[in-house]
Design a protein around this motif. Structure first.
Motif, PDB file in Angstrom:
ATOM      1  N   ASN A  53      80.089  71.914  69.467  1.00  0.00           N
ATOM      2  CA  ASN A  53      80.962  72.125  70.627  1.00  0.00           C
ATOM      3  C   ASN A  53      80.841  70.992  71.654  1.00  0.00           C
ATOM      4  O   ASN A  53      81.396  71.069  72.734  1.00  0.00           O
ATOM      5  N   GLY A  54      80.084  69.922  71.314  1.00  0.00           N
ATOM      6  CA  GLY A  54      80.017  68.737  72.155  1.00  0.00           C
ATOM      7  C   GLY A  54      78.830  68.638  73.080  1.00  0.00           C
ATOM      8  O   GLY A  54      78.639  67.611  73.721  1.00  0.00           O
ATOM      9  N   GLY A  55      77.993  69.672  73.186  1.00  0.00           N
ATOM     10  CA  GLY A  55      76.821  69.623  74.046  1.00  0.00           C
ATOM     11  C   GLY A  55      75.693  68.835  73.393  1.00  0.00           C
ATOM     12  O   GLY A  55      75.632  68.698  72.178  1.00  0.00           O
ATOM     13  N   LYS A  56      74.804  68.289  74.228  1.00  0.00           N
ATOM     14  CA  LYS A  56      73.643  67.553  73.725  1.00  0.00           C
ATOM     15  C   LYS A  56      72.377  68.212  74.260  1.00  0.00           C
ATOM     16  O   LYS A  56      72.323  68.622  75.411  1.00  0.00           O
ATOM     17  N   ALA A  57      71.364  68.290  73.391  1.00  0.00           N
ATOM     18  CA  ALA A  57      70.085  68.873  73.781  1.00  0.00           C
ATOM     19  C   ALA A  57      68.988  68.300  72.896  1.00  0.00           C
ATOM     20  O   ALA A  57      69.256  67.786  71.804  1.00  0.00           O
ATOM     21  N   ALA A  58      67.751  68.398  73.377  1.00  0.00           N
ATOM     22  CA  ALA A  58      66.587  67.995  72.591  1.00  0.00           C
ATOM     23  C   ALA A  58      65.992  69.234  71.931  1.00  0.00           C
ATOM     24  O   ALA A  58      65.906  70.296  72.548  1.00  0.00           O
ATOM     25  N   HIS A  59      65.608  69.087  70.671  1.00  0.00           N
ATOM     26  CA  HIS A  59      65.021  70.197  69.924  1.00  0.00           C
ATOM     27  C   HIS A  59      63.772  69.721  69.207  1.00  0.00           C
ATOM     28  O   HIS A  59      63.724  68.595  68.698  1.00  0.00           O
ATOM     29  N   LYS A  60      62.767  70.580  69.124  1.00  0.00           N
ATOM     30  CA  LYS A  60      61.579  70.290  68.339  1.00  0.00           C
ATOM     31  C   LYS A  60      61.933  70.427  66.864  1.00  0.00           C
ATOM     32  O   LYS A  60      62.809  71.203  66.489  1.00  0.00           O
ATOM     33  N   ALA A  61      61.214  69.685  66.036  1.00  0.00           N
ATOM     34  CA  ALA A  61      61.494  69.693  64.594  1.00  0.00           C
ATOM     35  C   ALA A  61      61.406  71.092  64.008  1.00  0.00           C
ATOM     36  O   ALA A  61      62.208  71.471  63.146  1.00  0.00           O
ATOM     37  N   GLY A  62      60.468  71.904  64.484  1.00  0.00           N
ATOM     38  CA  GLY A  62      60.282  73.245  63.943  1.00  0.00           C
ATOM     39  C   GLY A  62      61.445  74.183  64.221  1.00  0.00           C
ATOM     40  O   GLY A  62      61.589  75.209  63.558  1.00  0.00           O
ATOM     41  N   ALA A  63      62.277  73.848  65.201  1.00  0.00           N
ATOM     42  CA  ALA A  63      63.415  74.691  65.535  1.00  0.00           C
ATOM     43  C   ALA A  63      64.665  74.349  64.728  1.00  0.00           C
ATOM     44  O   ALA A  63      65.616  75.117  64.702  1.00  0.00           O
TER      45      ALA A  63
END
Length: 67
Positions: A53-63
């Protein structure tokens, strides 16, 4: 630990169910992403992901899961 690279299609759990997106880059240091601080390190990297949907976020590898 699973590793991801730019362009990988991934999914993760979000408040609304399962979300999908594409990995933009791996980060290994503290980085601001859309007003949030991602405290990534070389030992615990995080990934900047652009959701469908165009949003940007940081995620941990485990997620994240490869789609």
């Amino acid at each position: 630990m699973t590793s991801f690279k730019k362009g990988d299609e991934v999914s993760w759990k979000s408040r609304g169910g399962t979300a999908h997106g594409t990995v933009e880059k791996k980060i290994t240091s503290t980085t601001d992403v859309n007003g949030h601080t991602a405290k990534a390190t070389k030992d615990e990297p995080q990934y900047i992901v652009e959701s469908d949907n165009g949003g940007k976020a940081a995620h941990k590898a485990g997620a994240l899961h490869k789609a």
